[in-house]
Design an enzyme around this catalytic site. Structure first.
Site, PDB file in Angstrom:
ATOM      1  N   ASP A  71     -23.655  87.405  34.145  1.00 41.70           N
ATOM      2  CA  ASP A  71     -24.826  87.457  33.255  1.00 41.70           C
ATOM      3  C   ASP A  71     -25.857  86.454  33.776  1.00 41.70           C
ATOM      4  OD1 ASP A  71     -26.626  87.490  31.169  1.00 41.70           O
ATOM      5  OD2 ASP A  71     -25.157  87.320  29.591  1.00 41.70           O
ATOM      6  N   LYS A  94     -25.892  91.796  35.035  1.00 39.52           N
ATOM      7  CA  LYS A  94     -27.213  91.927  34.409  1.00 39.52           C
ATOM      8  C   LYS A  94     -28.197  91.282  35.372  1.00 39.52           C
ATOM      9  CE  LYS A  94     -25.609  91.500  29.627  1.00 39.52           C
ATOM     10  NZ  LYS A  94     -25.634  90.616  28.439  1.00 39.52           N
ATOM     11  N   PHE A 129     -25.820  92.774  24.941  1.00 38.09           N
ATOM     12  CA  PHE A 129     -24.511  92.129  24.803  1.00 38.09           C
ATOM     13  C   PHE A 129     -23.440  93.215  24.729  1.00 38.09           C
ATOM     14  CE2 PHE A 129     -20.954  90.040  22.767  1.00 38.09           C
ATOM     15  CZ  PHE A 129     -20.899  88.860  23.479  1.00 38.09           C
ATOM     16  N   VAL A 130     -22.537  93.219  25.714  1.00 37.02           N
ATOM     17  CA  VAL A 130     -21.530  94.273  25.782  1.00 37.02           C
ATOM     18  C   VAL A 130     -20.155  93.764  25.386  1.00 37.02           C
ATOM     19  CG1 VAL A 130     -22.669  95.780  27.454  1.00 37.02           C
ATOM     20  CG2 VAL A 130     -21.318  93.851  28.282  1.00 37.02           C
TER      21      VAL A 130
HETATM   22  C1  PRP Z   1     -17.941  85.520  30.046  1.00 36.85           C
HETATM   23  C2  PRP Z   1     -17.541  86.423  31.196  1.00 36.85           C
HETATM   24  C3  PRP Z   1     -17.880  85.629  32.424  1.00 36.85           C
HETATM   25  C4  PRP Z   1     -19.068  84.810  31.964  1.00 36.85           C
HETATM   26  C5  PRP Z   1     -20.343  85.403  32.500  1.00 36.85           C
HETATM   27  O1  PRP Z   1     -16.901  84.644  29.773  1.00 36.85           O
HETATM   28  O2  PRP Z   1     -16.175  86.749  31.138  1.00 36.85           O
HETATM   29  O3  PRP Z   1     -16.834  84.778  32.818  1.00 36.85           O
HETATM   30  O4  PRP Z   1     -19.065  84.826  30.523  1.00 36.85           O
HETATM   31  O5  PRP Z   1     -21.473  84.752  31.981  1.00 36.85           O
HETATM   32  P1  PRP Z   1     -22.523  83.962  32.859  1.00 36.85           P
HETATM   33  O6  PRP Z   1     -22.811  84.784  34.106  1.00 36.85           O
HETATM   34  O7  PRP Z   1     -23.720  83.855  31.972  1.00 36.85           O
HETATM   35  O8  PRP Z   1     -21.946  82.620  33.207  1.00 36.85           O
HETATM   36  P2  PRP Z   1     -16.742  83.876  28.372  1.00 36.85           P
HETATM   37  O9  PRP Z   1     -17.273  82.489  28.480  1.00 36.85           O
HETATM   38  O10 PRP Z   1     -17.301  84.736  27.275  1.00 36.85           O
HETATM   39  O11 PRP Z   1     -15.162  83.773  28.219  1.00 36.85           O
HETATM   40  P3  PRP Z   1     -14.105  84.951  28.128  1.00 36.85           P
HETATM   41  O12 PRP Z   1     -14.035  85.612  29.486  1.00 36.85           O
HETATM   42  O13 PRP Z   1     -12.833  84.271  27.761  1.00 36.85           O
HETATM   43  O14 PRP Z   1     -14.562  85.931  27.058  1.00 36.85           O
END
Ligand code: PRP
Length: 176
Positions: free
Chosen positions: A100, A128, A149-150
């Protein structure tokens, strides 16, 4: 309970994973490849992707968190669990569910680089591109998606919906 609008169906995901698995198998043939899944969001993607990889691989996991229960990144990446084995001199492919802001991916690449792998690359199911300021190149990418947000296919909202077998967007309305 919110309604979910489908963005990517199980069939669309499966067919793209087949192609990615084939490409990874060809590129890493004859090398010692370790898939590093980023918990928790990437667990389903990694489990399905590795079935389409036809060369011997190791699988390991690490955990990071940047979102908490929010739908936008906090910008602060925290490692919640580390790899179980060294990666020195191995070919490492980091497997992420989504890039993201790119901050998590950048943090991980910088961290793992210090452990002196033979090579280090990133595989992500979703990107994204509008938001990816982290600037980390994605060698294997499943899909580019708009800035919504997916949830589903491993990804959560407030720790729920990870088990939804497709990728969707929560609709802001209540079910009757
Ligand atoms: C989410 C996803 C990636 C990260 C991407 O993890 O799994 O690791 O965010 O976001 P970014 O490119 O903005 O850094 P999250 O922190 O939600 O933890 P999770 O995987 O345990 O749900």
């Amino acid at each position: 309970m919110k309604r979910i609008a489908t963005m990517l169906s199980p069939e669309e995901i499966d067919s793209r994973l087949r192609e990615m698995g084939r490409e990874i198998s060809e590129d890493y043939a004859g090398r010692q490849l370790v898939l590093v899944g980023v918990l928790r969001g990437a667990y389903m993607f990694l489990a399905d992707l590795c079935r389409y990889i036809t060369i011997p691989i190791e699988v390991d996991f690490l955990g990071v968190q940047s979102y908490g229960d929010e739908t936008t990144s906090s910008g602060v990446v925290r490692m919640t669990s580390d790899l179980s084995r060294p990666i020195q001199d191995k070919h490492v492919l980091v497997v992420e569910d989504i890039v993201d802001t790119g901050l998590t991916a950048r943090y991980l690449i910088q961290n793992l680089e210090t452990r002196k792998p033979a090579s280090l690359a990133l595989c992500a199911l979703l990107e994204k591109p509008k938001n990816n300021v982290g600037g980390v190149p994605i060698r294997y990418l499943g899909f580019t998606i708009p800035d919504q947000f997916v949830i589903g296919y491993g990804m959560d909202y407030a720790s729920l919906y990870r088990n939804v077998p497709y990728i969707g967007v929560l609709e802001d309305q209540k079910e009757n």
